[in-house]
Design a protein around this motif. Sequence first.
Motif, PDB file in Angstrom:
ATOM      1  N   ASP A 153       0.828  -1.202   0.000  1.00  0.00           N
ATOM      2  CA  ASP A 153       0.000   0.000   0.000  1.00  0.00           C
ATOM      3  C   ASP A 153       0.866   1.258   0.000  1.00  0.00           C
ATOM      4  O   ASP A 153       0.575   2.226  -0.689  1.00  0.00           O
ATOM      5  CB  ASP A 153      -0.917  -0.022   1.221  1.00  0.00           C
ATOM      6  CG  ASP A 153      -1.869   1.146   1.221  1.00  0.00           C
ATOM      7  OD1 ASP A 153      -2.603   1.289   0.220  1.00  0.00           O
ATOM      8  OD2 ASP A 153      -1.859   1.929   2.181  1.00  0.00           O
ATOM      9  N   GLU A 177      -0.814   4.377  -3.775  1.00  0.00           N
ATOM     10  CA  GLU A 177      -1.272   5.675  -4.264  1.00  0.00           C
ATOM     11  C   GLU A 177      -1.447   5.661  -5.783  1.00  0.00           C
ATOM     12  O   GLU A 177      -2.465   6.107  -6.321  1.00  0.00           O
ATOM     13  CB  GLU A 177      -0.252   6.753  -3.874  1.00  0.00           C
ATOM     14  CG  GLU A 177      -0.829   8.142  -3.917  1.00  0.00           C
ATOM     15  CD  GLU A 177       0.161   9.168  -3.390  1.00  0.00           C
ATOM     16  OE1 GLU A 177       0.039  10.331  -3.772  1.00  0.00           O
ATOM     17  OE2 GLU A 177       1.054   8.783  -2.613  1.00  0.00           O
ATOM     18  N   ALA A 178      -0.441   5.102  -6.456  1.00  0.00           N
ATOM     19  CA  ALA A 178      -0.513   5.017  -7.923  1.00  0.00           C
ATOM     20  C   ALA A 178      -1.689   4.149  -8.356  1.00  0.00           C
ATOM     21  O   ALA A 178      -2.406   4.484  -9.305  1.00  0.00           O
ATOM     22  CB  ALA A 178       0.783   4.422  -8.465  1.00  0.00           C
ATOM     23  N   ARG A 216      -4.440   3.620  -6.727  1.00  0.00           N
ATOM     24  CA  ARG A 216      -5.723   4.275  -6.468  1.00  0.00           C
ATOM     25  C   ARG A 216      -6.008   5.358  -7.499  1.00  0.00           C
ATOM     26  O   ARG A 216      -7.134   5.548  -7.935  1.00  0.00           O
ATOM     27  CB  ARG A 216      -5.720   4.871  -5.059  1.00  0.00           C
ATOM     28  CG  ARG A 216      -6.034   3.847  -3.981  1.00  0.00           C
ATOM     29  CD  ARG A 216      -6.246   4.529  -2.646  1.00  0.00           C
ATOM     30  NE  ARG A 216      -5.000   5.076  -2.118  1.00  0.00           N
ATOM     31  CZ  ARG A 216      -4.152   4.380  -1.361  1.00  0.00           C
ATOM     32  NH1 ARG A 216      -4.416   3.127  -1.071  1.00  0.00           N
ATOM     33  NH2 ARG A 216      -3.053   4.927  -0.901  1.00  0.00           N
ATOM     34  N   ASP A 217      -4.950   6.083  -7.878  1.00  0.00           N
ATOM     35  CA  ASP A 217      -5.141   7.181  -8.820  1.00  0.00           C
ATOM     36  C   ASP A 217      -5.381   6.694 -10.237  1.00  0.00           C
ATOM     37  O   ASP A 217      -6.011   7.378 -11.038  1.00  0.00           O
ATOM     38  CB  ASP A 217      -3.906   8.100  -8.800  1.00  0.00           C
ATOM     39  CG  ASP A 217      -3.806   8.844  -7.486  1.00  0.00           C
ATOM     40  OD1 ASP A 217      -4.798   8.798  -6.738  1.00  0.00           O
ATOM     41  OD2 ASP A 217      -2.763   9.450  -7.212  1.00  0.00           O
ATOM     42  N   LYS A 218      -4.797   5.565 -10.568  1.00  0.00           N
ATOM     43  CA  LYS A 218      -4.885   5.080 -11.952  1.00  0.00           C
ATOM     44  C   LYS A 218      -5.422   3.649 -11.993  1.00  0.00           C
ATOM     45  O   LYS A 218      -4.645   2.690 -12.029  1.00  0.00           O
ATOM     46  CB  LYS A 218      -3.498   5.117 -12.604  1.00  0.00           C
ATOM     47  CG  LYS A 218      -2.933   6.511 -12.706  1.00  0.00           C
ATOM     48  CD  LYS A 218      -1.545   6.479 -13.301  1.00  0.00           C
ATOM     49  CE  LYS A 218      -0.979   7.873 -13.400  1.00  0.00           C
ATOM     50  NZ  LYS A 218       0.419   7.869 -13.853  1.00  0.00           N
ATOM     51  N   PRO A 219      -6.742   3.542 -12.012  1.00  0.00           N
ATOM     52  CA  PRO A 219      -7.328   2.185 -12.045  1.00  0.00           C
ATOM     53  C   PRO A 219      -6.951   1.410 -13.301  1.00  0.00           C
ATOM     54  O   PRO A 219      -7.023   0.182 -13.311  1.00  0.00           O
ATOM     55  CB  PRO A 219      -8.836   2.453 -12.014  1.00  0.00           C
ATOM     56  CG  PRO A 219      -8.986   3.839 -11.544  1.00  0.00           C
ATOM     57  CD  PRO A 219      -7.754   4.578 -11.940  1.00  0.00           C
ATOM     58  N   TYR A 251       2.440  -3.645 -13.949  1.00  0.00           N
ATOM     59  CA  TYR A 251       1.996  -3.402 -12.574  1.00  0.00           C
ATOM     60  C   TYR A 251       1.759  -4.720 -11.842  1.00  0.00           C
ATOM     61  O   TYR A 251       2.198  -4.913 -10.703  1.00  0.00           O
ATOM     62  CB  TYR A 251       0.728  -2.560 -12.607  1.00  0.00           C
ATOM     63  CG  TYR A 251       0.040  -2.438 -11.269  1.00  0.00           C
ATOM     64  CD1 TYR A 251       0.612  -1.698 -10.243  1.00  0.00           C
ATOM     65  CD2 TYR A 251      -1.172  -3.069 -11.025  1.00  0.00           C
ATOM     66  CE1 TYR A 251      -0.002  -1.598  -9.013  1.00  0.00           C
ATOM     67  CE2 TYR A 251      -1.796  -2.970  -9.806  1.00  0.00           C
ATOM     68  CZ  TYR A 251      -1.212  -2.231  -8.808  1.00  0.00           C
ATOM     69  OH  TYR A 251      -1.830  -2.134  -7.588  1.00  0.00           O
TER      70      TYR A 251
END
Lengths: 261, 105
Positions: A156, A161-162, A164-167, A175
């Motif tokens: 996490d 953060e990445a 969450r921002d970029k689904p 990824y």
Amino acid sequence: MVASTSSEAGTAKTVGGRVKRRGAKRSGTYRGGARYSAVERLLPEDLLGSLRAIAEGEEAIDAPLAARLDRQFQIEVRYGVSRRRVRRYLERLRAAANEVEDREAEAARDVEDEGEGRTCARCRGASGGSGQTGDAYVRKLADRRQRQGSVATILDKTLGEAARDKPELWDRRAYLMLVGLIHARLSAKDVSTEEVVKLAKALAENRRAEASATKQEPRDGPGTLSEVRTGDLPARFADVVRQVYGVGEEATKRRGDEATQ
Amino acid sequence: MANGREARQIKRVRNEVLVALRVVYPAALQAGQLMRSVLPLFPTLEFDHLRRDLHYLVQKGYVERVIADFENGNGATPWRRRWFRLTTAGIEVAERCVKDPALEE
């Protein structure tokens, strides 16, 4: 025939094959807190080990078993206890062993409740299906829960953060490979749970420090953080007002002058 | 018994698969990685067993296969390299919001 021995449990006298002790402690506790009796303290280690193994195993406690133990260890002659008493003793040992197991299972359940959602805590007294005892499985499970919790924290803090921002990342091979790699590395045997926990804590601390530093960045802006918090006007507030309203005032004045001309 | 395994162990393995996938949610894990992840807990587990469990969880709607970019979904990808992710129903079960008697011990 009278023989006396002395040990930490007290002074023992053997009279006619019977052992009498003075000053011996009457009871103590197992690791998990279950009590054991003074009789147990008098037994030699090999017999005690054998009794405990029987108590924790599946072997039924019955008269033949007591007789076999008596033949093996001469319990009746050496300690002056009857077979019936041996049987009662075995039952007490098994109850104590179960109690310890219950406590450990409960402790494991607490760990799970704090960490992961799923539970396998109702596995007390049962093996993991691979020959390991219930205790060993519960210990492994608790260790695994702790490790998984730390792995989740690390993932996490590093990629959360990445993600969450970029689904759209969720289906990207790169990824997925990265997440899989981190998970596999941290779940591997060559990294201990303690190390993973330490890493997770350090990472969380680092992120917290970064976040607080980011919050304090607007110091160069119109007002400092303390000023915002206290509600005081910032030092450069007058300049800001002048810039905003001054321009407006000048423009109004200019428009007025133009109208009069 | 199913496929030489006890029902209790099957349930445990399935639960552990859900736990591992929950850790990386919303990302996914390859079947091979899942296998390595649960092996310390179940040293005698074989990949065929895990494959059966994964298939069960997929059929049940708790886990879905993720077909990443550069991967064709025609079944050519070996099982060990296939990615699996929790579905919404799966995350509810993994987080114990919903109880499934088939997975309770």
